[in-house]
Write an enzyme that holds these catalytic residues in place. Structure first.
Site, PDB file in Angstrom:
ATOM      1  N   GLY A 239       0.761  -1.370   0.049  1.00 25.36           N
ATOM      2  CA  GLY A 239       0.160  -0.039   0.022  1.00 25.36           C
ATOM      3  C   GLY A 239       0.832   1.211   0.065  1.00 25.36           C
ATOM      4  O   GLY A 239       0.257   2.247  -0.102  1.00 25.36           O
ATOM      5  N   PRO A 274       4.399  -4.974  -0.930  1.00 25.04           N
ATOM      6  CA  PRO A 274       4.508  -3.899  -1.591  1.00 25.04           C
ATOM      7  C   PRO A 274       4.345  -4.372  -3.364  1.00 25.04           C
ATOM      8  O   PRO A 274       4.991  -5.350  -3.554  1.00 25.04           O
ATOM      9  CB  PRO A 274       5.999  -3.338  -1.302  1.00 25.04           C
ATOM     10  CG  PRO A 274       7.082  -4.374  -0.927  1.00 25.04           C
ATOM     11  CD  PRO A 274       6.089  -5.326  -0.422  1.00 25.04           C
ATOM     12  N   ARG A 276       2.981  -1.496  -6.011  1.00 20.00           N
ATOM     13  CA  ARG A 276       3.186  -0.357  -6.571  1.00 20.00           C
ATOM     14  C   ARG A 276       4.478   0.420  -6.281  1.00 20.00           C
ATOM     15  O   ARG A 276       5.280   1.035  -7.083  1.00 20.00           O
ATOM     16  CB  ARG A 276       1.980   0.802  -6.114  1.00 20.00           C
ATOM     17  CG  ARG A 276       1.789   1.910  -7.067  1.00 20.00           C
ATOM     18  CD  ARG A 276       0.953   2.833  -6.179  1.00 20.00           C
ATOM     19  NE  ARG A 276      -0.556   2.136  -6.073  1.00 20.00           N
ATOM     20  CZ  ARG A 276      -1.308   2.191  -6.983  1.00 20.00           C
ATOM     21  NH1 ARG A 276      -1.299   2.850  -8.062  1.00 20.00           N
ATOM     22  NH2 ARG A 276      -2.607   1.564  -6.837  1.00 20.00           N
ATOM     23  N   TYR A 316      -9.782   5.547 -12.256  1.00 20.31           N
ATOM     24  CA  TYR A 316      -9.545   6.130 -11.111  1.00 20.31           C
ATOM     25  C   TYR A 316      -9.375   7.278 -11.247  1.00 20.31           C
ATOM     26  O   TYR A 316      -9.098   8.360 -10.342  1.00 20.31           O
ATOM     27  CB  TYR A 316      -8.481   5.255 -10.276  1.00 20.31           C
ATOM     28  CG  TYR A 316      -8.149   3.958 -10.043  1.00 20.31           C
ATOM     29  CD1 TYR A 316      -9.058   3.348  -9.565  1.00 20.31           C
ATOM     30  CD2 TYR A 316      -7.119   3.608 -10.466  1.00 20.31           C
ATOM     31  CE1 TYR A 316      -8.975   1.697  -9.549  1.00 20.31           C
ATOM     32  CE2 TYR A 316      -6.650   2.193 -10.302  1.00 20.31           C
ATOM     33  CZ  TYR A 316      -7.597   1.386  -9.743  1.00 20.31           C
ATOM     34  OH  TYR A 316      -7.262   0.128  -9.697  1.00 20.31           O
ATOM     35  N   CYS A 342     -13.277   3.008 -28.495  1.00 22.51           N
ATOM     36  CA  CYS A 342     -14.892   3.792 -28.814  1.00 22.51           C
ATOM     37  C   CYS A 342     -15.326   3.823 -27.397  1.00 22.51           C
ATOM     38  O   CYS A 342     -16.663   3.320 -27.079  1.00 22.51           O
ATOM     39  CB  CYS A 342     -15.562   2.744 -29.901  1.00 22.51           C
ATOM     40  SG  CYS A 342     -14.574   2.895 -31.293  1.00 22.51           S
ATOM     41  N   TYR A 371       0.402  -1.752 -12.108  1.00 29.02           N
ATOM     42  CA  TYR A 371      -1.219  -1.664 -12.461  1.00 29.02           C
ATOM     43  C   TYR A 371      -1.283  -1.018 -13.910  1.00 29.02           C
ATOM     44  O   TYR A 371      -2.265  -0.416 -14.358  1.00 29.02           O
ATOM     45  CB  TYR A 371      -2.045  -1.001 -11.431  1.00 29.02           C
ATOM     46  CG  TYR A 371      -1.848  -1.527 -10.252  1.00 29.02           C
ATOM     47  CD1 TYR A 371      -2.372  -2.878  -9.857  1.00 29.02           C
ATOM     48  CD2 TYR A 371      -0.952  -0.752  -9.036  1.00 29.02           C
ATOM     49  CE1 TYR A 371      -2.249  -3.623  -8.412  1.00 29.02           C
ATOM     50  CE2 TYR A 371      -0.866  -1.463  -8.027  1.00 29.02           C
ATOM     51  CZ  TYR A 371      -1.300  -2.867  -7.512  1.00 29.02           C
ATOM     52  OH  TYR A 371      -1.047  -3.211  -6.396  1.00 29.02           O
TER      53      TYR A 371
HETATM   54  C1  LIG Z   1      -3.704  -8.067  -0.363  1.00 34.32           C
HETATM   55  C2  LIG Z   1      -2.875  -7.152  -0.988  1.00 34.32           C
HETATM   56  N1  LIG Z   1      -1.535  -6.960  -0.581  1.00 34.32           N
HETATM   57  C3  LIG Z   1      -0.753  -6.189  -1.134  1.00 34.32           C
HETATM   58  C4  LIG Z   1      -1.095  -5.471  -2.335  1.00 34.32           C
HETATM   59  C5  LIG Z   1      -0.166  -4.218  -3.025  1.00 34.32           C
HETATM   60  O1  LIG Z   1      -0.567  -3.014  -2.806  1.00 34.32           O
HETATM   61  P1  LIG Z   1       0.621  -1.678  -3.378  1.00 34.32           P
HETATM   62  O2  LIG Z   1       0.474  -2.072  -4.956  1.00 34.32           O
HETATM   63  O3  LIG Z   1      -0.271  -0.816  -3.152  1.00 34.32           O
HETATM   64  O4  LIG Z   1       1.626  -1.843  -2.493  1.00 34.32           O
HETATM   65  C6  LIG Z   1      -2.535  -5.277  -2.725  1.00 34.32           C
HETATM   66  C7  LIG Z   1      -3.155  -4.479  -3.898  1.00 34.32           C
HETATM   67  O5  LIG Z   1      -4.263  -4.243  -3.947  1.00 34.32           O
HETATM   68  C8  LIG Z   1      -3.473  -6.333  -1.810  1.00 34.32           C
HETATM   69  O6  LIG Z   1      -4.637  -6.503  -2.255  1.00 34.32           O
END
Ligand SMILES: Cc1ncc(COP(=O)(O)O)c(C=O)c1O
Length: 417
Positions: A239, A274, A276, A316, A342, A371
């Site tokens: 996150g 992690p 993102r 988003y 389209c 993503y």
């Molecule tokens: C259970 C879980 N762990 C880890 C992540 C990775 O999150 P981030 O890419 O924000 O680090 C997610 C993303 O949705 C997730 O659902």
């Protein structure tokens, strides 16, 4: 921090001009930096050094086999959410005993597969799932290692679609029900309680939600101990946010500094997931300008990448910086940068000030490594784009561009219909 910088007015991926990659592999193309991926992964492992831990990279951010292999070689584990991701992780060399498996809808087949591979643990999201895992494990004469994913009801203050740890969300087991659910798990003959898990959302730009959520988890852990249940793995999810524009999110070391003091003296292995923050700024999407179009009161730059290739802006309203691959010091215009799909929702940027491009110019959509490709689709029958990785002066394809034949390769026209 990333490795996509301008040198003599031209965007480079590490030491390679981006235009050279497009000349070889065409457009649109995702380009990743090996150096950035390593630096970001190591920032996590170094931050948590000194406390037993596993960095379980969230494969959903980008599950290309070459990327998973790089992380496997660094000692990374994986957080997976489907049989497909589990297959990819194992195939890329991530040891099963470093893989955790979350997701609210694991199928019987997926549970069986994960048990057969002997993953580290299931992050269980409901009592019904627990019952199914116990049942499948019983048939296989195995014990299933589990953590319960607890929903701590903490607001991560991020986009509602990527916020997961509030009461109203489908994820995890409500804090109030967690003790009882652990008790139920303890009575199940084929369940082995190993850990506790939470993941409250993505693109979080402060450490306080992580700290608040962990405190709640720890008080539950203490309660579990009083009830004869010992937790060995504490999984704090992923996150951590990244700078897409001018955000200044905490670094892994800031997260560690906030979280580790709560864990010293406790005998856990910490898991961090992690996604993102490792891949986001390690990749860009390069696209070619097809047409310029004057609308009524609005200019459009029409490019060859669409929402099927990068859905984040459409889904988003996400912001991605957009830069010309070659700076030409032309006058600036304000335009919507849109794809060929389209759908009116097909845009990469709205009302964006950019240097006026010409037909055929290349532009780069920054911070697209996470993503991006992993959320791409073939909508409008558009073949999936190529992915390339750069390491220093060298680069290579890690996913070939699909062909039209690929689009229909698995389709059949039954003779009797
Ligand atoms: C259970 C879980 N762990 C880890 C992540 C990775 O999150 P981030 O890419 O924000 O680090 C997610 C993303 O949705 C997730 O659902």
């Amino acid at each position: 921090m990333h490795d996509f910088l301008f040198k003599s007015g031209e965007l480079h991926a590490e030491d390679v001009p981006v235009s050279r990659i497009v000349k070889r592999y065409g457009s649109p193309v995702y380009i990743y930096s090996h150096r950035t991926i390593l630096r970001h992964f190591r920032a996590f492992s170094e931050a948590f050094d000194g406390y037993p831990h596993i960095i379980c990279y969230a494969a959903k951010a980008n599950s290309n086999s070459a990327i998973l292999k790089i992380l496997a070689e660094e000692g990374g584990g994986a957080d997976v959410v489907s049989g497909g991701e589990l297959f990819r992780a194992i195939n890329a060399g991530i040891p099963a005993n470093r893989i955790v498996y979350a997701g609210v809808g694991k199928t019987t087949e997926e549970i069986r597969y994960a048990l057969k591979e002997r993953i580290l643990m299931f992050n269980v999201e409901s009592e019904a799932e627990l019952i199914e895992i116990n049942r499948v494990a019983g048939i296989m004469k195995r014990n299933a290692p589990i953590a319960l994913r607890v929903n701590p009801d903490i607001d991560p203050e991020t986009h509602p679609y990527i916020s997961t740890g509030l009461k109203r969300h489908k994820f995890g087991i409500p804090m109030e029900d967690a003790l009882e659910c652990y008790r139920i798990a303890k009575r199940m003959p084929h369940i082995e309680i190993l850990g506790i898990h939470k993941h409250i959302g993505s693109q979080i730009t402060k450490v306080s939600p992580f700290v608040d959520a962990l405190k709640k988890l720890l008080s539950l852990v203490d309660n579990l101990r009083l009830n004869g249940m010992e937790i060995r793995y504490i999984d704090i999810g992923g996150g951590l946010g990244i700078p897409y524009n001018d955000e200044e999110p905490p670094q892994p070391k800031d997260l560690a500094k906030a979280v580790l003091p709560l864990l010293w003296g406790r005998d856990f292995t910490l898991i961090v997931e992690p996604g993102r923050s490792i891949l986001g700024n390690a990749g860009i999407l390069v696209t070619k300008v097809l047409y310029l179009k004057k609308g009524l009161g609005k200019d459009f730059v029409i490019v060859d990448a669409g929402m099927n290739d990068l859905i984040r802006p459409s889904l988003y309203g996400a912001f991605h910086r957009i830069v010309p691959v070659v700076k030409r010091k032309r006058k600036k215009i304000i335009a919507d940068i849109v794809g060929p799909i389209c759908e009116s929702g097909d845009f990469l940027a709205k009302d964006r000030e950019i240097e006026r491009p010409f037909q055929g110019d290349l532009i780069a959509v920054m911070s697209a490594g996470a993503y991006g490709f992993s959320m791409a689709s073939r909508y409008n029958s558009r073949p999936m784009v190529a992915e390339v990785i750069v390491r220093g002066k060298t680069f290579g394809i890690i996913r070939q561009r699909e062909t039209y034949e690929d689009l229909i390769a698995r389709e059949r026209i039954p003779e009797d219909i």
